[in-house]
Design a protein around this motif. Structure first.
Motif, PDB file in Angstrom:
ATOM      1  N   LEU A   6     -10.687  -6.628  -4.536  1.00 14.78           N
ATOM      2  CA  LEU A   6      -9.676  -6.259  -3.542  1.00 14.78           C
ATOM      3  C   LEU A   6      -8.300  -6.477  -4.145  1.00 14.78           C
ATOM      4  N   ALA A   8      -4.078  -5.742  -3.327  1.00 15.50           N
ATOM      5  CA  ALA A   8      -3.142  -5.434  -2.243  1.00 15.50           C
ATOM      6  C   ALA A   8      -1.740  -5.805  -2.689  1.00 15.50           C
ATOM      7  N   ILE A  22      -6.426  -9.949  -4.909  1.00 13.64           N
ATOM      8  CA  ILE A  22      -6.670 -10.829  -3.768  1.00 13.64           C
ATOM      9  C   ILE A  22      -7.975 -11.594  -3.958  1.00 13.64           C
ATOM     10  N   THR A  34     -11.528  -8.690   4.896  1.00 14.64           N
ATOM     11  CA  THR A  34     -10.410  -9.543   4.493  1.00 14.64           C
ATOM     12  C   THR A  34      -9.077  -8.918   4.882  1.00 14.64           C
ATOM     13  N   ILE A  35      -9.061  -7.589   5.017  1.00 21.18           N
ATOM     14  CA  ILE A  35      -7.845  -6.879   5.426  1.00 21.18           C
ATOM     15  C   ILE A  35      -7.769  -6.860   6.958  1.00 21.18           C
ATOM     16  N   TYR A  50      -0.883  -3.817   7.580  1.00 20.52           N
ATOM     17  CA  TYR A  50      -2.016  -4.566   7.051  1.00 20.52           C
ATOM     18  C   TYR A  50      -1.557  -5.911   6.524  1.00 20.52           C
ATOM     19  N   LYS A  51      -2.448  -6.871   6.572  1.00 21.42           N
ATOM     20  CA  LYS A  51      -2.224  -8.154   5.917  1.00 21.42           C
ATOM     21  C   LYS A  51      -3.573  -8.722   5.530  1.00 21.42           C
ATOM     22  N   THR A  52      -3.547  -9.705   4.659  1.00 20.19           N
ATOM     23  CA  THR A  52      -4.779 -10.371   4.264  1.00 20.19           C
ATOM     24  C   THR A  52      -4.772 -11.760   4.872  1.00 20.19           C
ATOM     25  N   ASN A  53      -5.856 -12.456   4.740  1.00 19.69           N
ATOM     26  CA  ASN A  53      -5.950 -13.788   5.326  1.00 19.69           C
ATOM     27  C   ASN A  53      -4.911 -14.752   4.763  1.00 19.69           C
ATOM     28  N   TYR A  61      -3.526  -1.344   0.048  1.00 21.30           N
ATOM     29  CA  TYR A  61      -4.652  -2.093  -0.498  1.00 21.30           C
ATOM     30  C   TYR A  61      -5.660  -1.112  -1.074  1.00 21.30           C
TER      31      TYR A  61
END
Length: 72
Positions: A6, A8, A22, A34-35, A50-53, A61
């Motif tokens: 992944l 991003a 990521i 995760t996204i 969008y964001k990741t954890n 991404y």
């Protein structure tokens, strides 16, 4: 083996080296989960950010199947 990568980023252009990395995941679904996709309204249209954890918002991404990529 974790074969899904992944990537991003916050900018249109990728950063150097592994700054957009990521993580690696065993399944595509695990990487997709995760996204975090958040809807918002803009001029009467529903758009998404969008964001990741572990990060703030990202502009893009990509999920890469490393096995498929290596066999090209």
């Amino acid at each position: 083996m974790k074969k899904f990568l992944l990537l991003a980023g916050e900018d249109y252009y990728p950063r150097a080296y592994t700054e957009n990395w990521i993580g690696c995941f065993a399944t595509r679904e695990e990487a997709e989960n995760t996204i975090i996709k958040e809807p918002f309204e803009y001029k009467g249209k529903t758009l998404y950010r969008y964001k990741t954890n572990d990060t703030d918002y990202v502009d893009w991404y990509d999920i890469v199947d490393l096995e498929e990529w290596m066999n090209k």
